[in-house]
Design an enzyme around this catalytic site. Structure first.
Site, PDB file in Angstrom:
ATOM      1  N   SER A 141       0.837  -1.202   0.000  1.00  0.00           N
ATOM      2  CA  SER A 141       0.000   0.000   0.000  1.00  0.00           C
ATOM      3  C   SER A 141       0.873   1.253   0.000  1.00  0.00           C
ATOM      4  O   SER A 141       1.687   1.436  -0.900  1.00  0.00           O
ATOM      5  CB  SER A 141      -0.953  -0.043   1.204  1.00  0.00           C
ATOM      6  OG  SER A 141      -1.961   0.941   1.099  1.00  0.00           O
ATOM      7  N   GLU A 147      -9.143  -5.325  -4.556  1.00  0.00           N
ATOM      8  CA  GLU A 147      -8.536  -4.350  -3.662  1.00  0.00           C
ATOM      9  C   GLU A 147      -9.555  -3.567  -2.821  1.00  0.00           C
ATOM     10  O   GLU A 147      -9.505  -3.560  -1.591  1.00  0.00           O
ATOM     11  CB  GLU A 147      -7.692  -3.355  -4.474  1.00  0.00           C
ATOM     12  CG  GLU A 147      -6.452  -3.933  -5.098  1.00  0.00           C
ATOM     13  CD  GLU A 147      -5.265  -3.952  -4.145  1.00  0.00           C
ATOM     14  OE1 GLU A 147      -5.393  -3.464  -3.013  1.00  0.00           O
ATOM     15  OE2 GLU A 147      -4.206  -4.465  -4.548  1.00  0.00           O
ATOM     16  N   HIS A 169      -7.787  -5.462  -0.235  1.00  0.00           N
ATOM     17  CA  HIS A 169      -6.555  -4.712  -0.004  1.00  0.00           C
ATOM     18  C   HIS A 169      -5.968  -5.071   1.360  1.00  0.00           C
ATOM     19  O   HIS A 169      -6.655  -5.046   2.366  1.00  0.00           O
ATOM     20  CB  HIS A 169      -6.864  -3.209  -0.052  1.00  0.00           C
ATOM     21  CG  HIS A 169      -5.678  -2.324   0.064  1.00  0.00           C
ATOM     22  ND1 HIS A 169      -4.758  -2.167  -0.954  1.00  0.00           N
ATOM     23  CD2 HIS A 169      -5.243  -1.518   1.072  1.00  0.00           C
ATOM     24  CE1 HIS A 169      -3.835  -1.306  -0.585  1.00  0.00           C
ATOM     25  NE2 HIS A 169      -4.079  -0.904   0.648  1.00  0.00           N
TER      26      HIS A 169
END
Length: 522
Positions: A201, A321, A428
């Site tokens: 990330s 995600e 995610h």
């Protein structure tokens, strides 16, 4: 490892004494809370980090240093387990090292950079402990702290007194930490020529931005980027608006006034600014910005110009995600909102307002793909589109640019879905415990419903990540040959219960959202 005595290592800044801990894979020497930068306080607040002063005697490296100042109740806090901290300080520029006990010298060096939307994070989080990875894969693992939020990613250069500040302070922290590790890897038994930065990330985004930093290849040899936001670099114009809004919320007329504020006042102004700037700056207003020096241009532009071709890259994303952040659209006008959002995405891509027929064609394609699945509402369709636009297509574009330049690149698509909450899919950050062997931490096993297939996939991923750090090739016994990403076939490793490489698995995403004029990057 160059040891003065049991558990003591001589570094460029002084001697450090670590501790020995047990893991399921053997004993590990860990060295925690090593200062690599001066405290960024007072006149150094909002400035690039400076190397720490050498110390005398032996530094006790048995405990983590404090994490960076951050909001403890922000929009991203608690979304996934174990992502909050009780110990924060501006004096946070420390790093940590884990080395297998009794290992031979010349270990691959892997440096973890944490995520958290550039707003939160800390190397002390149990989720990010590198001991198990170090022992299992016989590698040297390190992690670095960096400033986050307004203290790390606010550009004050265009406000009164701003000439004394530096943009991208958090990235300067990461680079300084990488430089310290490169200079001291040999002392801990690592090979600095293999230094591999890896992160997820915002951590991956930090690495991505540093790929274009002048001279970075003298420090970083390889990069593993898990779910980086490739098209999210802040423009100087938006960054200046964020800074002015922040100053108004902080009640300061110039940078000198900002330097007088208490950290909690900084955080309060930061939270208010994020809400007020949402429409102009998006969900992450404190973000890396083009500064003309550390970040000369947006990373995608630099990679297209064949920058960083001497750094090996492994990059990928999770299949679903943004299902982690999905919000249900209002039932009475969900279709209208869906079409409006798609129109905005197309306009951003083409520079012109699209005709309604083009918008409808995109929506129709996603509706067809969702037929027969549980994810077929307007909210689901919008989440799938946002995932492709913001994450999956830009990441593939990165790989395409590097392949066109002949740079060694490998790509993956993580598809293992949550067994505890199937509605989240391969969301995610679901890949974090796989890479760091952290299913046992903070309830992650229960959070994702990790089964034997997940355990096996995690072992394979850790082996592949370590192999890549060691040689630049992630091929392993567990996964078999991992083909290099080339433009003719775009081979991508599918990470699921039965990992296998596949040819061009993201073709539809690329054709839908790729560069104007045909979809394909090449």
């Amino acid at each position: 490892m160059t040891q003065l005595e049991a558990g003591v290592v001589e570094t460029t800044h002084g001697a450090v004494r670590g501790t020995v801990i047990d893991t399921p894979y053997g004993a590990v020497q860990q060295f925690l809370g090593i200062p690599f930068g001066k405290a960024p306080v007072g006149e150094r607040r909002f400035c690039a980090s400076e190397a720490a002063e050498p110390w005398e005697g032996v530094l006790d490296a048995s405990a983590f240093g404090p994490d960076p100042v951050q909001s403890v109740d922000g929009p991203y806090t608690g979304v996934i387990p174990g992502t909050s901290t009780d110990s924060v300080s501006e004096d946070c520029l420390t790093l940590n090292v884990w080395v297998p006990a009794g290992a031979e010298d010349g270990l691959p060096v892997m440096v973890w950079v944490y995520g958290g939307a550039f707003l939160t994070g800390g190397s002390s989080f149990p989720l990010y402990n590198g001991a198990r990875l170090a022992a299992e894969q016989q590698v040297m693992v390190a992690s670095v702290n960096c400033r986050v939020g307004a203290l790390g990613f606010m550009d004050l250069r265009q406000v009164p007194g701003g000439e004394s500040t530096t943009a991208n302070c958090g990235l300067h922290d990461v680079r300084l930490g990488l430089e310290w590790i490169a200079a001291n890897a040999t002392a801990f038994g690592g090979d600095p020529a293999t230094l591999t930065a890896f992160g997820e990330s915002a951590g991956a985004g930090s690495i991505l931005h540093l790929l274009g930093s002048p001279g970075i290849s003298s420090v970083m040899r390889r990069a593993i980027m898990q779910s980086p936001g490739a098209d999210m670099t802040q423009t100087p114009e938006i960054a200046a608006k964020v800074a002015r809004c922040f100053m108004g919320n902080a009640g300061a007329s110039d940078v000198a006034g900002l330097r007088q504020l208490e950290p909690q006042e900084i955080v309060a102004a930061q939270v208010k600014t994020a809400m007020e700037m949402f429409n102009e700056a998006g969900a992450m207003p404190f973000h890396p910005v083009v500064d003309g020096s550390l970040i000369p241009a947006p990373p995608v532009e630099l990679l297209q110009a064949m920058t960083a071709t001497d750094i090996d890259v492994l990059v990928g994303a999770t299949a679903h995600e943004l299902r982690l952040f999905q919000q249900d659209l209002p039932a009475d006008n969900s279709n209208q909102i869906l079409h409006h959002m798609v129109s905005g995405h197309i306009a951003a891509k083409t520079g012109a307002e699209p005709p309604a027929s083009d918008v409808e064609a995109v929506v129709r394609e996603y509706r067809l793909a969702a037929e027969g699945t549980a994810w077929n509402t307007d909210s689901d369709i919008l989440t799938a589109i946002n995932t492709d636009v913001s994450m999956r297509e830009p990441i593939q574009r990165i790989a395409d640019f590097r392949a066109a330049a002949g740079a060694q690149t490998y790509m993956y698509d993580f598809r293992w879905c949550s067994q505890a909450d199937p509605d989240k899919g391969a969301f995610h950050a679901i890949d974090l415990p796989f890479v760091l062997d952290s299913f046992h931490v903070d309830g992650w096993r229960e959070f994702v419903g990790a089964d034997e297939a997940a355990q096996a996939l995690g072992r394979g991923m850790r082996s592949a990540w370590a192999a890549f750090a060691r040689s630049g090739d992630p091929s392993t016994i567990e996964f078999g040959p991992w083909p290099r990403y080339e433009l003719d076939e775009r081979m991508t490793m599918i990470l699921d219960s039965d990992p296998n490489p596949a040819a061009d698995p993201l073709r539809n995403e690329r054709s839908m959202w790729g560069p104007v004029g045909g979809g394909d990057s090449q």
